[in-house]
Design a protein around this motif. Structure first.
Motif, mmCIF file in Angstrom:
data_model
loop_
_atom_site.group_PDB
_atom_site.id
_atom_site.type_symbol
_atom_site.label_atom_id
_atom_site.label_comp_id
_atom_site.label_asym_id
_atom_site.label_seq_id
_atom_site.Cartn_x
_atom_site.Cartn_y
_atom_site.Cartn_z
ATOM 1 N N SER A 93 3.757 -11.941 3.570
ATOM 2 C CA SER A 93 2.983 -12.713 3.323
ATOM 3 C C SER A 93 2.691 -14.093 4.312
ATOM 4 C CB SER A 93 2.823 -12.994 1.719
ATOM 5 O OG SER A 93 1.859 -13.791 1.709
ATOM 6 N N SER A 94 3.897 -14.367 4.445
ATOM 7 C CA SER A 94 4.006 -15.903 5.318
ATOM 8 C C SER A 94 3.940 -15.351 6.581
ATOM 9 C CB SER A 94 5.394 -16.355 4.969
ATOM 10 O OG SER A 94 5.708 -17.126 6.116
ATOM 11 N N GLU A 95 4.362 -14.090 7.234
ATOM 12 C CA GLU A 95 4.055 -13.674 8.584
ATOM 13 C C GLU A 95 2.770 -13.391 8.818
ATOM 14 O OE1 GLU A 95 6.367 -13.210 11.264
ATOM 15 O OE2 GLU A 95 7.758 -14.467 10.079
ATOM 16 N N MET A 96 2.007 -12.802 7.872
ATOM 17 C CA MET A 96 0.605 -12.376 7.901
ATOM 18 C C MET A 96 -0.175 -13.401 8.088
ATOM 19 S SD MET A 96 -1.506 -9.750 5.634
ATOM 20 C CE MET A 96 -1.502 -10.919 4.058
ATOM 21 N N THR A 97 0.033 -14.628 7.388
ATOM 22 C CA THR A 97 -0.912 -15.775 7.282
ATOM 23 C C THR A 97 -0.296 -16.958 7.939
ATOM 24 O OG1 THR A 97 0.031 -16.280 5.068
ATOM 25 C CG2 THR A 97 -1.724 -15.051 4.856
ATOM 26 N N LYS A 98 0.720 -16.728 8.859
ATOM 27 C CA LYS A 98 1.457 -17.901 9.350
ATOM 28 C C LYS A 98 0.367 -18.713 10.354
ATOM 29 C CE LYS A 98 5.566 -17.584 10.183
ATOM 30 N NZ LYS A 98 6.976 -17.416 10.546
ATOM 31 N N VAL A 99 -0.501 -17.982 10.999
ATOM 32 C CA VAL A 99 -1.391 -18.614 11.968
ATOM 33 C C VAL A 99 -2.855 -18.327 11.416
ATOM 34 C CG1 VAL A 99 0.143 -18.585 13.819
ATOM 35 C CG2 VAL A 99 -1.107 -16.799 13.619
ATOM 36 N N LYS A 100 -3.808 -19.213 11.711
ATOM 37 C CA LYS A 100 -5.116 -18.655 11.265
ATOM 38 C C LYS A 100 -5.860 -17.683 12.251
ATOM 39 C CE LYS A 100 -5.853 -23.015 8.536
ATOM 40 N NZ LYS A 100 -6.791 -24.145 8.069
ATOM 41 N N ASP A 101 -5.288 -17.973 13.613
ATOM 42 C CA ASP A 101 -5.857 -17.085 14.463
ATOM 43 C C ASP A 101 -5.736 -15.679 14.254
ATOM 44 O OD1 ASP A 101 -6.878 -19.649 15.692
ATOM 45 O OD2 ASP A 101 -5.417 -19.762 17.029
ATOM 46 N N LEU A 102 -6.461 -14.930 14.920
ATOM 47 C CA LEU A 102 -6.115 -13.320 14.780
ATOM 48 C C LEU A 102 -5.024 -12.942 15.703
ATOM 49 C CD1 LEU A 102 -7.210 -10.869 13.214
ATOM 50 C CD2 LEU A 102 -8.933 -10.584 15.077
ATOM 51 N N VAL A 103 -4.134 -12.610 15.299
ATOM 52 C CA VAL A 103 -2.968 -11.764 16.235
ATOM 53 C C VAL A 103 -2.919 -10.425 15.621
ATOM 54 C CG1 VAL A 103 -0.649 -12.089 17.220
ATOM 55 C CG2 VAL A 103 -2.031 -14.139 16.712
ATOM 56 N N SER A 104 -3.617 -9.415 16.182
ATOM 57 C CA SER A 104 -3.778 -8.397 15.460
ATOM 58 C C SER A 104 -2.490 -7.563 15.083
ATOM 59 C CB SER A 104 -4.690 -7.448 16.277
ATOM 60 O OG SER A 104 -5.134 -6.126 15.351
ATOM 61 N N ASP A 105 -1.747 -7.261 16.326
ATOM 62 C CA ASP A 105 -0.573 -6.283 15.991
ATOM 63 C C ASP A 105 0.207 -6.962 15.010
ATOM 64 O OD1 ASP A 105 -1.660 -4.674 17.853
ATOM 65 O OD2 ASP A 105 -0.434 -5.426 19.485
ATOM 66 N N TRP A 106 0.706 -8.130 15.152
ATOM 67 C CA TRP A 106 1.712 -9.016 14.277
ATOM 68 C C TRP A 106 1.220 -8.944 12.863
ATOM 69 C CZ3 TRP A 106 2.190 -15.083 14.811
ATOM 70 C CH2 TRP A 106 2.962 -15.441 13.799
ATOM 71 N N GLN A 107 -0.108 -9.215 12.685
ATOM 72 C CA GLN A 107 -0.411 -9.633 11.143
ATOM 73 C C GLN A 107 -0.685 -8.116 10.701
ATOM 74 O OE1 GLN A 107 -3.813 -12.035 12.238
ATOM 75 N NE2 GLN A 107 -2.695 -13.895 12.358
ATOM 76 N N GLN A 108 -1.331 -7.245 11.439
ATOM 77 C CA GLN A 108 -1.580 -5.806 11.169
ATOM 78 C C GLN A 108 0.175 -5.231 10.591
ATOM 79 O OE1 GLN A 108 -4.230 -3.812 10.628
ATOM 80 N NE2 GLN A 108 -2.406 -2.785 9.431
ATOM 81 N N ALA A 109 1.144 -5.484 11.250
ATOM 82 C CA ALA A 109 2.383 -5.194 10.917
ATOM 83 C C ALA A 109 2.845 -5.641 9.735
ATOM 84 C CB ALA A 109 3.495 -5.383 12.105
ATOM 85 N N ALA A 110 2.431 -6.898 9.517
ATOM 86 C CA ALA A 110 3.035 -7.790 8.184
ATOM 87 C C ALA A 110 2.191 -7.082 7.211
ATOM 88 C CB ALA A 110 2.683 -9.260 8.224
ATOM 89 N N SER A 111 0.845 -6.922 7.314
ATOM 90 C CA SER A 111 -0.017 -6.346 6.309
ATOM 91 C C SER A 111 0.458 -4.868 5.879
ATOM 92 C CB SER A 111 -1.336 -6.530 6.878
ATOM 93 O OG SER A 111 -2.239 -5.404 5.811
ATOM 94 N N SER A 112 0.899 -4.074 6.773
ATOM 95 C CA SER A 112 1.627 -2.955 6.314
ATOM 96 C C SER A 112 2.995 -2.793 5.559
ATOM 97 C CB SER A 112 1.722 -2.136 7.869
ATOM 98 O OG SER A 112 0.573 -2.029 8.838
ATOM 99 N N VAL A 113 3.589 -3.899 5.934
ATOM 100 C CA VAL A 113 4.841 -4.176 4.903
ATOM 101 C C VAL A 113 4.379 -4.083 3.601
ATOM 102 C CG1 VAL A 113 6.726 -5.575 4.244
ATOM 103 C CG2 VAL A 113 6.112 -4.874 6.960
ATOM 104 N N LEU A 114 3.490 -5.204 3.485
ATOM 105 C CA LEU A 114 2.725 -5.466 2.058
ATOM 106 C C LEU A 114 2.220 -4.092 1.434
ATOM 107 C CD1 LEU A 114 1.006 -8.752 2.620
ATOM 108 C CD2 LEU A 114 3.080 -8.573 1.230
ATOM 109 N N VAL A 115 1.302 -3.347 2.326
ATOM 110 C CA VAL A 115 0.823 -2.005 1.633
ATOM 111 C C VAL A 115 1.930 -1.175 1.265
ATOM 112 C CG1 VAL A 115 -0.562 -0.115 2.256
ATOM 113 C CG2 VAL A 115 -1.354 -2.494 2.773
ATOM 114 N N ALA A 116 3.084 -0.882 2.283
ATOM 115 C CA ALA A 116 4.031 0.003 1.924
ATOM 116 C C ALA A 116 4.760 -0.723 0.494
ATOM 117 C CB ALA A 116 5.081 -0.069 2.942
ATOM 118 N N VAL A 117 5.134 -1.828 0.198
ATOM 119 C CA VAL A 117 5.509 -2.173 -1.104
ATOM 120 C C VAL A 117 4.861 -2.015 -2.015
ATOM 121 C CG1 VAL A 117 6.599 -4.321 -2.303
ATOM 122 C CG2 VAL A 117 7.064 -3.946 0.377
ATOM 123 N N GLY A 118 3.297 -2.034 -1.885
ATOM 124 C CA GLY A 118 2.263 -1.964 -2.989
ATOM 125 C C GLY A 118 2.292 -0.608 -3.399
ATOM 126 N N LYS A 119 2.783 0.211 -2.702
ATOM 127 C CA LYS A 119 2.765 1.863 -3.217
ATOM 128 C C LYS A 119 3.607 1.795 -4.593
ATOM 129 C CE LYS A 119 1.983 3.853 1.446
ATOM 130 N NZ LYS A 119 2.832 4.622 2.307
#
Length: 1593
Positions: A93-119
């Motif tokens: 969550s921290s990695e995903m929201t650390k910067v407000k600017d859009l850094v697609s690969d980084w934030q997408q990777a963090a989001s994917s971790v959350l989705v994987a945990v959310g299963k």
């Protein structure tokens, strides 16, 4: 220790994630995943801690770590505890929201971790996400995206949260000012709606089955207002697409009254997007969902919007589909789905819109409309049932469209119609005709496509039409009554010719189906159906098109099959006969292809079939009706000359079977009046028709031809042509030519006994009447080549007919001379340098037949015929290589005609004089400078001589007086430059010798053994090798000499002497060979003329370089030498060096007589050996080493020895002096190494350098042992004296020879072994290292030469080798290298006791060489190690086993050595080590993977080897790992990469309890150091191994 160590490994890998090489980065991530597979929580903890502690780590590296974490979480979600999960969620969550600017690969990777945990932990993830999803605060865009993805991956877990999520999110929609944030909200709403719909569709599996659609209606309705009324109006295309994608699934969740209320706005709003976006598949998909939702609630507002909907959707379907654009194709599918929805709810309105569109001329509009029409015919069949007549009537204009795309679309619509019963309606016939028209499209149309157009090739339209017709005929049962017999009317019209194959196949299937239903009933009912073709028309059409059986995709077989099926309708009598005959025809077609089928044979088979059918019918009325139909169809084939030609033959065959003469004459008259005389094929076909008809109606046919010539029609034709005289002379000639051809074919086909009586009076008279015209009473012959060819061809056919008659011998041909003269005029008028028409061939064939008829021609006329015919064809140049084609066939046929003509003339005068006459005419061509003329002349000569021999009848013993002249003419040609000429010349000589035997009284079947040898010689003359040719010439001369009468010898010699000046040097030399052979066989004149020959020698060698002169000069040299040997040798030795070619040839001449050769060789050997080989001198005062310059006398003697011994005749003398010559020359060679030529010869040597012989490898010892064993004792005796020579080169040479001699068993057989070994052993202390090295090589050679003696001398040999290992202290001692190679040879042969004494010392001594910088030392030492292991198989002591174990790691790693020879040695050594390790599985791995010549997958092999090592020898882990650590610093990159790889596999397969053997700190530090290696592959392997060390955690 476990946790800290995993952490340490993870830390090392995480520190390396910043490597610059992408492959290393990937391997580091894989290693992290490998750690995670074993210890997921510890690894995840390390990753989490690393990311927390390294806040400044660049985002690409953070992305890689997060991706590794996602992989670990996905694979081990069930093993994670809540504390670890919470930490991961917080980090991601921290990695995903650390910067407000859009850094697609980084934030997408963090989001994917959350989705994987959310299963699994959806509640914890939602708790974190909702914490960042607070009311009144706009969330991070990836928070929303994570919620959206969660709803997709965990539908049942997420939907219960959606009510609260939507209630929180709805107020945020108004706060989102940036388009990117709005896009994210739209995507989330789309995913939420899709998840809800999926949840509602699977309520039976849902955790809360009470959830209803109404639950979400209010929130979705509010969201809809924002999206549709505000965001859809945005200028940002991406946002508009996101909105419309969301509206589709949202429309299903809207309240029905809200949806009904919004449709008037919603539909136009969505449709408006078509104009704003190029890629519209998402718009169409959403529109389809909205329409489905509207229909599901029974919307009335849909009717109001229908017109605009149809217009917009129709515009979309009319967009051209590009096969390379999947988005456009997808859009088309979605649009058609919309049309299906509309067709089901408003079919009348839909058709009222669509059908008028078919009348437009716009291609895209029409194609799109047809596409929709086909789709709704298939998908809304029930709704379209009552609309069939309207749809059929609307197809009128599309059927006329020539556009290929429209055609293809129409065919597809018709196919759909056929399956749904449309074609049974009125108007369905037009659809069928259209399909057949498209089947008739030409196959070649695809090559005529204009450039720049995007039309599909026409063959695609044809192919789909053919498939449609056949499928409708065979699979749609309801179509049978529609198609039959309607399809029959398409058989005969010419415009449907291209469709005949599919048409016939469909008709055959339909007919067979009807026969099964009603076996005896006629297939075709003509009750008032005037459009169906008659049986005669069907039979004529199908038979005619069968003449081109492979056109149109095989219409021959299809037509015959249909003909067979319709036999009862053609004529009731044909069934049984056709069942047999047509089957044979079809079988014949199957046996051939278009390339192998003979058109002439096929047409003849069809005509026989027709003739047989007519005989079976035997009904004159039916036959006459058939012939009328055939004549009626002739104009239909004007565009296909070959088929029209065949139809003419069919007409002739049918008329021949008719008994009504009036009908025959009437139809023949019509054919003559209506023929298209300008067409060559038609002229030929008409003539064939008359010829075939004349078989049964000769008088009527001739009468009709004569009537036509006299008729007004013929005269009018000529008169009309004369009006336009400039252009019509040619047309008149074509009419005349056709009539002439008709007469020729009549003569050729009609019964012979009838032709003989009519040949001159009717046939020839009328032919010449047509050929010439009278102008003012003077006969003028035409110059038209076509008319001339017709006349020649017809005359040829008339003559053939006369000659083939039984009364030909008694027939007196009064017009013979006139015809011959006419033919000669035609031949002489042809150009002599080209062959373009068959006039010559046909004229020669005619003359051939004419010559055999009475009366006989005068001699002068015969001579003129021969001369003219030869000149007309012999000089024609051959076609260029590879460009023969029709011209080549025409030339061959013309030559065969010439052969037949000459044979025909010779038959009239079968005497030597007659033969001489022929040869005189051929003689200039036999001696021609042009090869192709000689080939032709010799071929004709051989043919005539063979013919003369076959027909020879000698009534009295008379001399063959011109035999010598003829043999002299042909025999030198046996060496001609052209192989064919050579063979033909031998054939001529062969025939002449048998003619002589015939004149001597031998019978015609007598076979002479001497003469028969010529046949074998002839076959060998194809080789161009001059030596073979002249040897054959010599053999031929011997044969001639044995069979030539004495009185003919002078004539033969005189003729051959004339041939010495032949411009062809080969023939000139052949004459020389033959003259010499004849003189040798008949006398000994050369011995009396020895002084003269020597005189000629001195003069000719200076004047000429002709080969035969040089050979003649050399012939007598040995005479002088036999009288004055010493003087000749001394004189020749004084010749200047280097010897010129004449001097060399004279030296070689001294080898003619064995006794003389021995004397000369002895003198030269003595001169070469008694003088010093070189003199030393210093070129400069300060030079460290003196220059060596060769002395002249030994040099000259050496050159002379080479020349004498190179002559094959010197063999006996060389054999006698073999030991002395061999030893002397071998030592002489050694004394030339490093020796310069005298200064006066150096410049000459440089000038001659370019032509010097290439250096050759000298291997005298093996040759000596193999071929001259008995002489070895004397050779050894001569060489042993050189062992103490003052010349080091001679010591090296003699030692090398004696050492190599031991490779052969011959020394043992000759009992030389002991003395040889003692002598070599004595040279072990020689001051020269090369000598010592050669001594060791020689001792080792005993293993290959006399292996059975090794045991007896084992101790001595091993001592010498061990001594060699210790020779010198240098790491690269060549003596030591030789000792290792020698030991490898000897180990398997010595006594075990002797080996055991040196085994350990040898293993210790060679171990340092394994890692030598020199490839040779590594290769030889490793291979020797393999031999040591091989020698110990079954008796390996523990102390040596230690050496085996110690060598395993170097051997395994050097499999990756950069040198192939080292890797091959390692393969061998490992295979030999296997048995000593007493592990069958490990030995099996070595044997399987390490065979020589087999590719090695190193990783796979190393994995298997380490698996068995650790299974059976786990105690070796520490030793193996520590040894491999040494190679971490190897200078070879591949070995350096293999070392951590080996360590990794050892760790992978060992049990964790063996950890104590390994110093993990040292190993980890070493691997950590390798992560900084300059080679990426080394760093990658180090990272991979670090991932495996988790096993010890």
């Amino acid at each position: 220790m476990s946790e800290p160590y995993v952490k340490k490994l993870s830390t090392i890998l995480l520190d390396s994630v910043t490597d610059k090489d992408p492959l290393v980065q990937e391997q580091v991530c894989s290693a992290l995943c490998a750690l995670g597979e074993s210890q997921p929580e510890e690894t995840l903890s390390a990753c989490e801690e690393h990311l927390r502690q390294h806040e400044k780590l660049a985002h690409p590296y953070r992305t890689m770590i997060l991706r590794a974490m996602e992989t670990i979480v996905s694979n081990h979600i069930s093993e994670l505890d809540k504390d670890m999960t919470r930490a991961i969620i917080l980090l991601a969550s921290s990695e995903m929201t650390k910067v407000k600017d859009l850094v697609s690969d980084w934030q997408q990777a963090a989001s994917s971790v959350l989705v994987a945990v959310g299963k699994r932990f959806v509640g914890m993830v939602m708790e974190e996400m909702l914490g960042k999803f607070q009311p009144g605060v706009l969330p991070h865009c990836f928070v929303v995206q994570t919620l959206a993805n969660l709803s997709v991956f965990n539908v049942f877990g997420m939907v219960p949260f959606l009510t609260s999520v939507l209630s929180t999110m709805l107020p945020m929609l108004g706060m989102a000012k940036h388009d990117s944030m709005r896009v994210v909200f739209c995507c989330a709403l789309q995913r939420f709606s899709e998840s809800t719909l999926e949840y509602l569709a699977n309520l039976d599996q849902a955790p809360d089955p009470t959830v209803r659609k109404d639950t979400f209606a209010s929130d979705i309705s509010s969201a809809y207002d924002t999206l549709f009324h505000h965001w859809l109006q945005s200028r940002e295309a991406k946002l508009r697409l996101a909105v419309v994608e969301a509206l589709g699934p949202m429309s299903h969740l809207l309240p029905s009254e809200k949806l009904e209320e919004q449709l008037p706005k919603l539909l136009p709003g969505v449709l408006a997007l078509y104009k704003k976006h190029a890629e519209t598949s998402h718009v169409s998909k959403s529109l389809g969902q909205i329409l489905e939702a509207a229909v599901s609630v029974g919307s009335r507002m849909l009717e109001v919007q229908l017109d605009s909907l149809l217009a917009a959707l129709h515009a979309q379907i009319c967009v051209p589909v590009e096969t390379s654009s999947p988005l456009v194709t997808s859009n088309q599918k979605e649009v058609l789905r919309c049309f299906t929805v509309l067709a089901c709810c408003s079919p009348e309105r839909l058709l009222a819109f669509l059908l008028p569109k078919l009348d437009t001329s716009n291609e895209r509009t029409r194609v799109g409309t047809l596409q929709v029409l086909r789709h709704i015919i298939n998908s809304a069949a029930a709704q379209m049932e009552v609309k069939k007549p309207f749809i059929l009537s609307s197809m009128r204009l599309p059927l006329l469209d020539p556009n290929s795309k429209v055609k293809r679309a129409v065919v597809q619509v018709i196919s759909a119609m056929a399956h749904h019963g449309y074609l049974e309606q009125p108007g369905g016939e037009a659809m069928l005709e259209y399909i057949v028209q498209q089947c008739a499209l030409p196959l070649e149309a695809q090559h005529q496509k204009p450039s720049g157009e995007e039309e599909p090739p026409a063959d695609s339209v044809r192919d789909i039409s053919v498939s449609t017709l056949y499928l409708v005929s065979t699979t749609v049962d309801r179509m049978s009554d529609v198609l039959w017999p309607h399809l029959l009317q398409f058989l005969t019209p010419v415009r449907f010719t291209g469709a005949l194959t599919p048409l016939c196949r469909s008709l055959v299937h339909l007919a067979q189906k009807r026969q099964e239903a009603a076996a005896e009933a006629p297939l075709i009912q003509y009750d008032g159906n005037v459009t169906l073709p008659s049986p005669y028309a069907i039979a004529t059409r199908l038979l005619t098109v069968s003449s081109s059986p492979y056109l149109g995709g095989g219409r021959g077989a299809a037509s015959l099959c249909l003909l067979n099926v319709l036999h009862r309708d053609i004529h009731p009598s044909l069934g049984q006969r056709w069942a047999t005959t047509i089957a044979l025809l079809l079988e014949y077609l199957e046996e051939h292809t278009e390339k192998t089928l003979s058109q002439k044979e096929w047409e003849e088979k069809l005509l026989v079939f027709l003739r047989d059918s007519l005989a079976v019918v035997s009904d004159n009325t039916w036959i006459c009706q058939l012939s009328l139909e055939m004549c009626k169809q002739l104009p239909c084939y004007n565009g296909t000359p070959q088929e029209k030609n065949f139809l003419y033959k069919c007409v002739g065959t049918t008329l021949g079977a008719a008994s009504s003469k009036d009908v025959v004459r009437k139809l023949l008259q019509e054919l003559l009046e209506t023929a298209r005389y300008q067409e060559e094929a038609e002229r030929e076909g008409l003539a064939c028709c008359f010829g075939i008809c004349a078989i049964s109606h000769l008088d009527d046919t001739l009468a009709q031809l004569e009537d036509f010539v006299r008729s007004d029609v013929f005269r009018k034709s000529i008169g009309i042509f004369n009006i336009f005289k400039d252009r019509s002379d040619n047309d008149i000639d074509k009419v005349k030519g056709t009539l002439i051809l008709c007469y020729g074919h009549v003569a050729a086909q009609a019964p012979r006994e009838l032709v003989l009586a009519r040949a001159e009076s009717d046939i020839l008279r009328n032919m010449f009447q047509c050929f010439s015209t009278k102008v003012l009473g003077i006969k003028v012959e035409t110059k038209d080549p076509g008319l001339q060819l017709c006349l020649v061809q017809s005359v040829c056919m008339v003559c053939q007919a006369i000659c083939s008659s039984a009364q030909a011998s008694s027939f007196h041909f009064t017009r013979k001379a006139e015809l011959v003269a006419q033919m000669m005029d035609f031949i002489k008028a042809e150009p002599p340098d080209s062959l373009r028409t068959p006039i010559r061939k046909k004229a020669m064939i005619a003359c051939t037949h004419l010559v055999s008829l009475e009366p006989e021609l005068e001699e002068q006329v015969q001579s003129d015929i021969i001369h003219s015919c030869l000149h007309s064809i012999m000089a024609v140049p051959p076609e260029p290589e590879g460009e023969g084609g029709p011209q080549e066939f025409l030339y061959l046929d013309t030559m065969h005609a010439l052969e037949d003509l000459l044979r025909s003339i010779l038959r009239r005068n079968m005497t030597p004089q007659g033969l001489q006459l022929m040869v005189e005419h051929l003689s200039p061509w036999i001696k021609s400078p042009r090869g192709y003329e000689r080939v032709r002349a010799l071929g004709l000569s051989a043919c005539l001589l063979q013919f003369f021999l076959e027909h020879l009848h000698v009534s009295a013993l008379v001399p063959f007086h011109n035999l010598g002249l003829l043999v002299g003419l042909f025999s030198p040609r046996c060496a001609d430059l052209w192989p064919a000429t050579r063979q033909e010349a031998v054939s001529c000589v062969y025939s002449l010798l048998y003619l002589q035997l015939g004149y001597e009284g031998f019978s015609c079947d007598y076979r002479d053994d001497v003469a028969e040898r010529l046949l074998a010689l002839r076959d060998g003359l194809v080789h161009p090798d001059p030596a073979i040719l002249f040897h054959a010439c010599h053999s031929i001369a011997q044969i001639i000499a044995k069979r030539l009468p004495p009185d003919q010898l002078i004539n033969l010699l005189l003729t051959l002497f004339e041939s010495l000046g032949d411009p062809d040097k080969n023939c000139s030399r052949a004459a020389t060979v033959m003259i010499n052979c004849l003189l040798k066989e008949r006398g000994s004149m050369l011995l009396e003329k020895v002084p003269e020959i020597m005189s000629v020698l001195r003069s000719r060698l200076q004047e000429t370089r002709e080969e035969h002169v040089l050979q003649s000069a050399q012939h007598s040299v040995y005479v002088l030498a036999s009288q004055h040997c010493v003087a000749v040798v001394t004189s020749l030795l004084g010749s200047p060096l280097p010897f010129d070619s004449h001097t060399c040839s004279l030296w070689r001449a001294l080898a003619v007589e064995p006794g003389l050769s021995a004397q000369v060789l002895g003198l030269l050997l003595e001169r070469m050996s008694r003088d010093v080989p070189f003199k030393e001198s210093r070129a400069f005062l300060l030079s460290s080493t003196p220059d060596r310059v060769a002395t002249l006398l030994p040099l000259a003697a050496t050159c002379a020895l080479h020349e004498v011994m190179s002559a094959p005749a010197s063999g006996p003398a060389v054999t006698e002096l073999y030991p002395q010559l061999f030893a002397g020359l071998l030592l002489r060679v050694s004394c030339t190494v490093g020796v310069q030529l005298p200064r006066n010869l150096q410049a000459k040597e440089r000038r001659a350098g370019s032509s010097a012989l290439a250096s050759r490898t000298l291997d005298p010892c093996s040759a000596m042992a193999k071929c001259a064993g008995p002489r070895l004792p004397l050779v050894m005796k001569a060489l042993l004296g050189a062992q103490s020579s003052v010349y080091e080169a001679q010591r090296v040479t003699s030692t090398a020879f004696l050492a190599e001699l031991l490779t052969s068993n011959v020394v043992n057989d000759l009992m030389l072994l002991e003395s040889l070994l003692d002598n070599l052993a004595a040279r072990q202390k020689d001051p020269c290292a090369s000598v010592r090295r050669l001594v060791l090589r020689g001792l080792a050679n005993l293993a290959s030469g006399s292996p059975d003696k090794v045991r007896a001398h084992g101790a001595q040999l091993l001592t010498a080798m061990i001594s060699g290992l210790d020779d010198g202290d240098g790491p690269h001692s060549l003596v030591a290298l030789e000792a290792m190679a020698g030991l490898a040879k000897l180990l398997g042969l010595v006594e075990p006791e002797d080996l055991r004494a040196v085994l350990l010392h040898t293993a210790f001594r060679i171990r340092p060489f394994f890692d030598s910088e020199k490839m040779e030392f590594r290769s030889v030492s490793i291979r020797l190690f393999g031999h040591l292991n091989k020698a110990c198989h079954g008796a390996c002591e523990d102390v040596f086993l230690e050496q085996v174990v110690g060598g395993l790691v170097p051997l395994l790693l050097h499999l990756q050595d950069p040198q192939a020879s080292v890797t091959a040695a390692c393969r061998f050594a490992l295979r030999m080590c296997g048995p000593n390790l007493e592990c069958e599985e490990l030995a099996g791995v070595f044997q399987k993977h390490l065979q020589d010549g087999r590719g090695l997958h190193f990783g796979e092999f190393l994995n298997a080897a380490c698996k068995h090592l650790m299974c059976y020898f786990p105690d070796l882990l520490g030793r193996l790992v520590s040894t491999s650590l040494f190679y971490f610093k190897s200078s070879w990159e591949d070995v350096r990469a293999a070392a951590p790889m080996l360590t990794g596999f050892l760790v992978l397969h060992v049990e964790p309890q063996q950890q104590s053997q390994v110093d993990l700190e040292q190993l980890t530090a070493a691997l950590q150091l390798l992560l900084k290696d300059p080679a990426p592959k080394v760093r990658a392997k180090a990272a991979e191994t670090l991932g495996r060390l988790v096993k010890f955690a």
